[in-house]
Design a protein around this motif. Structure first.
Motif, short mmCIF file in Angstrom:
data_model
loop_
_atom_site.label_atom_id
_atom_site.label_comp_id
_atom_site.label_asym_id
_atom_site.label_seq_id
_atom_site.Cartn_x
_atom_site.Cartn_y
_atom_site.Cartn_z
N LEU A 248 -2.46 8.44 0.38
CA LEU A 248 -1.13 7.71 0.03
C LEU A 248 -0.61 7.48 1.35
O LEU A 248 0.24 6.43 1.63
CB LEU A 248 -0.41 8.71 -0.66
N ASP A 249 -0.52 8.33 2.40
CA ASP A 249 -0.12 7.99 3.75
C ASP A 249 -0.66 6.81 4.32
O ASP A 249 0.05 6.02 4.95
CB ASP A 249 -0.42 9.15 4.70
N THR A 250 -2.06 6.59 4.22
CA THR A 250 -2.52 5.27 4.58
C THR A 250 -1.98 4.20 3.88
O THR A 250 -1.60 3.05 4.66
CB THR A 250 -4.01 5.19 4.49
N TYR A 251 -1.84 4.12 2.57
CA TYR A 251 -1.36 3.18 1.77
C TYR A 251 0.07 2.97 2.13
O TYR A 251 0.51 1.63 2.07
CB TYR A 251 -1.42 3.27 0.68
N MET A 252 0.94 3.85 2.38
CA MET A 252 2.27 3.58 2.78
C MET A 252 2.33 2.96 4.17
O MET A 252 3.36 2.24 4.57
CB MET A 252 2.97 4.80 2.94
N LYS A 253 1.53 3.47 5.20
CA LYS A 253 1.65 2.73 6.54
C LYS A 253 1.13 1.27 6.57
O LYS A 253 1.78 0.25 6.90
CB LYS A 253 0.83 3.37 7.44
N ALA A 254 0.44 0.90 5.58
CA ALA A 254 -0.40 -0.59 5.16
C ALA A 254 0.81 -1.17 4.74
O ALA A 254 0.94 -2.55 4.92
CB ALA A 254 -1.46 -0.47 4.36
N ILE A 255 1.56 -0.69 3.62
CA ILE A 255 2.67 -1.36 2.88
C ILE A 255 3.80 -1.75 3.92
O ILE A 255 4.30 -2.72 3.69
CB ILE A 255 2.90 -0.51 1.52
N GLU A 256 4.03 -0.85 4.88
CA GLU A 256 5.11 -1.14 5.72
C GLU A 256 4.73 -2.23 6.66
O GLU A 256 5.45 -3.16 6.93
CB GLU A 256 5.28 0.14 6.63
N LYS A 257 3.46 -2.47 7.06
CA LYS A 257 2.97 -3.40 7.79
C LYS A 257 2.79 -4.79 7.10
O LYS A 257 3.13 -5.86 7.58
CB LYS A 257 1.58 -3.12 8.56
N PHE A 258 2.30 -4.51 5.80
CA PHE A 258 2.00 -5.90 4.89
C PHE A 258 2.76 -5.52 3.52
O PHE A 258 2.17 -5.50 2.70
CB PHE A 258 0.83 -5.99 4.72
#
Length: 133
Positions: free
Chosen positions: A22-32
């Protein structure tokens, strides 16, 4: 770059680390923020963790990004069905039919929705369609 995040999340899934996923997805969603795959991935993880409220929010977000996403529509339909909102679920399943999907599972789900919505004449028709497909 998006593929890297998706592959990294697959590794974390194999390692059974949902918090890290979830942390990885959230970081990715912030960027993209406009990538549907990232949003759907996060929704799947929330659903896997039985956090249906968050999962529904992310499926709705995915629909805002891509209103033709069949997975998001189907997940929202099943959510409404299991929360005793058969009429709303029926709308989502009909939307999938309008998108061109025609399979046994869809007709069976639609039949169950019509049954719980007390539309018995439609129930028989939907079950017959499911059997014919």
């Amino acid at each position: 770059m998006i593929e890297t995040y998706l592959e990294l999340c697959k590794v974390y899934i194999k390692l059974d680390q949902p918090k890290t996923i979830l942390d990885t997805y959230m970081k990715a969603i912030e960027k993209f923020p406009s990538d549907t795959n990232l949003v759907l991935g996060a929704a799947r993880i929330y659903e896997m963790l039985n956090d249906t409220d968050q999962a529904v929010l992310f499926y709705k977000k995915a629909l805002k990004l891509d209103n033709g996403n069949i997975e998001a529509v189907a997940c929202l339909a099943s959510h409404h069905f299991y929360n005793d909102q058969a009429e709303i679920a029926m709308r989502f399943y009909r939307r999938i039919l309008q998108m061109g999907v025609n399979n046994t599972e869809l007709w069976n789900n639609l039949a169950l929705c019509t049954f719980y919505a007390s539309q018995y004449d439609m129930t028989l028709n939907c079950f017959e369609r499911a059997l014919s497909v």
